[in-house]
Design a protein around this motif. Structure first.
Motif, PDB file in Angstrom:
ATOM      1  N   GLU A   1       0.920  -1.218  -0.039  1.00 46.25           N
ATOM      2  CA  GLU A   1      -0.015   0.013   0.000  1.00 46.25           C
ATOM      3  C   GLU A   1       0.744   1.181   0.080  1.00 46.25           C
ATOM      4  N   TYR A   2       0.624   2.188  -1.089  1.00 44.92           N
ATOM      5  CA  TYR A   2       1.395   3.116  -1.260  1.00 44.92           C
ATOM      6  C   TYR A   2       0.502   4.411  -0.819  1.00 44.92           C
ATOM      7  N   GLY A   3       1.141   5.216   0.271  1.00 50.19           N
ATOM      8  CA  GLY A   3       0.294   6.520   0.382  1.00 50.19           C
ATOM      9  C   GLY A   3       1.153   7.576   0.796  1.00 50.19           C
ATOM     10  N   ILE A   4       1.185   8.661   0.990  1.00 51.79           N
ATOM     11  CA  ILE A   4       0.152   9.376   0.936  1.00 51.79           C
ATOM     12  C   ILE A   4       0.162  10.026  -0.478  1.00 51.79           C
ATOM     13  N   VAL A   5      -0.935   9.815  -1.215  1.00 53.91           N
ATOM     14  CA  VAL A   5      -1.033  10.135  -2.775  1.00 53.91           C
ATOM     15  C   VAL A   5      -1.923  11.348  -2.857  1.00 53.91           C
ATOM     16  N   LYS A   6      -1.476  12.128  -3.975  1.00 56.48           N
ATOM     17  CA  LYS A   6      -2.035  13.381  -4.055  1.00 56.48           C
ATOM     18  C   LYS A   6      -3.641  13.041  -4.656  1.00 56.48           C
ATOM     19  N   LYS A   7      -4.659  14.078  -3.929  1.00 59.37           N
ATOM     20  CA  LYS A   7      -5.938  13.988  -4.629  1.00 59.37           C
ATOM     21  C   LYS A   7      -5.847  13.986  -6.346  1.00 59.37           C
ATOM     22  N   ASP A   8      -6.513  12.844  -6.832  1.00 59.79           N
ATOM     23  CA  ASP A   8      -6.489  12.492  -8.059  1.00 59.79           C
ATOM     24  C   ASP A   8      -4.999  12.309  -8.662  1.00 59.79           C
ATOM     25  N   GLY A   9      -4.266  11.914  -7.848  1.00 60.97           N
ATOM     26  CA  GLY A   9      -2.743  11.711  -8.420  1.00 60.97           C
ATOM     27  C   GLY A   9      -2.090  10.331  -8.850  1.00 60.97           C
ATOM     28  N   SER A  10      -3.346   9.487  -9.138  1.00 61.92           N
ATOM     29  CA  SER A  10      -2.784   8.002  -9.334  1.00 61.92           C
ATOM     30  C   SER A  10      -2.482   7.970 -10.907  1.00 61.92           C
ATOM     31  N   PHE A  11      -1.718   7.203 -11.237  1.00 62.79           N
ATOM     32  CA  PHE A  11      -1.290   7.017 -12.808  1.00 62.79           C
ATOM     33  C   PHE A  11      -1.874   5.546 -13.241  1.00 62.79           C
ATOM     34  N   VAL A  12      -2.447   4.587 -12.234  1.00 65.00           N
ATOM     35  CA  VAL A  12      -2.683   3.514 -12.401  1.00 65.00           C
ATOM     36  C   VAL A  12      -4.261   3.518 -12.078  1.00 65.00           C
ATOM     37  N   LYS A  13      -4.721   2.027 -12.439  1.00 67.39           N
ATOM     38  CA  LYS A  13      -6.149   1.758 -12.254  1.00 67.39           C
ATOM     39  C   LYS A  13      -6.338   0.448 -11.642  1.00 67.39           C
ATOM     40  N   PRO A  14      -7.278  -0.155 -10.960  1.00 62.38           N
ATOM     41  CA  PRO A  14      -7.568  -1.738 -10.520  1.00 62.38           C
ATOM     42  C   PRO A  14      -7.450  -2.529 -11.702  1.00 62.38           C
ATOM     43  N   GLY A  15      -6.902  -3.450 -11.490  1.00 56.38           N
ATOM     44  CA  GLY A  15      -6.717  -4.603 -12.801  1.00 56.38           C
ATOM     45  C   GLY A  15      -5.420  -4.322 -13.404  1.00 56.38           C
ATOM     46  N   GLN A  16      -4.918  -3.100 -13.298  1.00 59.87           N
ATOM     47  CA  GLN A  16      -3.681  -3.051 -14.276  1.00 59.87           C
ATOM     48  C   GLN A  16      -2.399  -3.488 -13.802  1.00 59.87           C
ATOM     49  N   VAL A  17      -1.471  -4.229 -14.537  1.00 55.51           N
ATOM     50  CA  VAL A  17      -0.557  -4.666 -14.192  1.00 55.51           C
ATOM     51  C   VAL A  17       0.742  -3.716 -14.204  1.00 55.51           C
ATOM     52  N   VAL A  18       1.382  -3.703 -13.177  1.00 52.52           N
ATOM     53  CA  VAL A  18       2.593  -2.706 -13.063  1.00 52.52           C
ATOM     54  C   VAL A  18       3.796  -3.254 -12.856  1.00 52.52           C
ATOM     55  N   GLU A  19       5.017  -2.797 -13.425  1.00 50.70           N
ATOM     56  CA  GLU A  19       6.450  -3.446 -13.218  1.00 50.70           C
ATOM     57  C   GLU A  19       6.959  -2.685 -12.029  1.00 50.70           C
ATOM     58  N   ALA A  20       8.083  -3.203 -11.522  1.00 50.47           N
ATOM     59  CA  ALA A  20       8.822  -2.710 -10.858  1.00 50.47           C
ATOM     60  C   ALA A  20       9.711  -1.569 -11.166  1.00 50.47           C
ATOM     61  N   GLY A  21       9.619  -0.378 -10.349  1.00 53.74           N
ATOM     62  CA  GLY A  21      10.113   0.796 -11.103  1.00 53.74           C
ATOM     63  C   GLY A  21       9.241   1.744 -11.990  1.00 53.74           C
ATOM     64  N   GLN A  22       7.917   1.323 -12.191  1.00 48.79           N
ATOM     65  CA  GLN A  22       6.939   1.890 -12.910  1.00 48.79           C
ATOM     66  C   GLN A  22       6.289   3.040 -11.898  1.00 48.79           C
ATOM     67  N   ALA A  23       6.382   4.313 -12.550  1.00 51.71           N
ATOM     68  CA  ALA A  23       5.523   5.651 -11.955  1.00 51.71           C
ATOM     69  C   ALA A  23       3.957   5.038 -11.663  1.00 51.71           C
ATOM     70  N   ILE A  24       3.523   5.215 -10.538  1.00 48.94           N
ATOM     71  CA  ILE A  24       2.017   4.826 -10.037  1.00 48.94           C
ATOM     72  C   ILE A  24       1.289   6.039  -9.725  1.00 48.94           C
ATOM     73  N   GLY A  25       1.965   7.185  -9.183  1.00 50.71           N
ATOM     74  CA  GLY A  25       1.212   8.220  -8.980  1.00 50.71           C
ATOM     75  C   GLY A  25       2.138   9.483  -8.264  1.00 50.71           C
ATOM     76  N   LEU A  26       1.335  10.350  -7.615  1.00 49.51           N
ATOM     77  CA  LEU A  26       2.182  11.809  -7.014  1.00 49.51           C
ATOM     78  C   LEU A  26       1.957  11.687  -5.305  1.00 49.51           C
ATOM     79  N   VAL A  27       2.963  12.009  -4.917  1.00 50.81           N
ATOM     80  CA  VAL A  27       3.113  12.293  -3.470  1.00 50.81           C
ATOM     81  C   VAL A  27       2.126  13.489  -3.177  1.00 50.81           C
ATOM     82  N   GLY A  28       1.213  13.195  -2.208  1.00 50.51           N
ATOM     83  CA  GLY A  28       0.552  14.288  -1.626  1.00 50.51           C
ATOM     84  C   GLY A  28       1.087  14.955  -0.589  1.00 50.51           C
TER      85      GLY A  28
END
Length: 162
Positions: free
Chosen positions: A49-76
């Motif tokens: 679980e990655y937090g604290i994420v900025k409001k509307d700051g996710s680059f990913v969505k449920p069901g999406q496969v992510v790789e190690a090192g991939q950008a997933i969101g913005l720090v809040g």
């Protein structure tokens, strides 16, 4: 970390949950609905679980496969006297059996985490310390999928009839 810095996936996995609907944390408000996060299940059935994420700051969505090192969101912006921060917790589900009722309870167990930092190598982080990240390619690419080698085509058979 500063508000708006990029969060990267530590390991490969599938996004299971994203909640980035609250602007409370960015405004310095604490509450049960203020924690924005991205959750990823990994191959070993652990959940990151990655937090604290900025409001509307996710680059990913449920069901999406992510790789190690991939950008997933913005720090809040966590403004509780510490400044911004990124939080990472890793858990796995464990069953506590109830032999009398032939059932049980599933609960989460937290995993102690080790990080690779430039001057300290591998180890646990200490509260309040400052670290410089380092990204050794052998660590980052450990879980990145490698494309399968191309299949060799069979040469056409030359010649006449049988």
């Amino acid at each position: 970390m500063k508000p708006g810095d990029t969060l990267y996936a530590a390991r490969r996995g599938v996004v299971t949950d994203v909640n980035v609907s609250s602007g409370q944390n960015d405004a310095g408000v604490s509450g049960p609905d203020a924690d924005n996060y991205i959750e990823i299940v990994q191959k070993d059935c652990s959940f990151a679980e990655y937090g604290i994420v900025k409001k509307d700051g996710s680059f990913v969505k449920p069901g999406q496969v992510v790789e190690a090192g991939q950008a997933i969101g913005l720090v809040g912006g966590d403004k509780f006297g510490r400044g911004s921060e990124a939080r990472l917790s890793v858990t796995f589900n464990q069953l506590q059996e109830d032999t009398q009722n032939r059932g049980g309870t599933i609960y989460s167990v937290y995993c102690p985490l080790q990080f690779w930092t430039k001057y300290n190598g591998k180890g646990m982080l200490k509260h309040g310390a400052t670290y410089v990240s380092e990204h050794p390619s052998n660590l980052l690419t450990r879980e990145i999928s490698k494309p399968a080698p191309p299949k060799k085509k069979k040469a056409p058979v030359k010649g006449g009839t049988h």
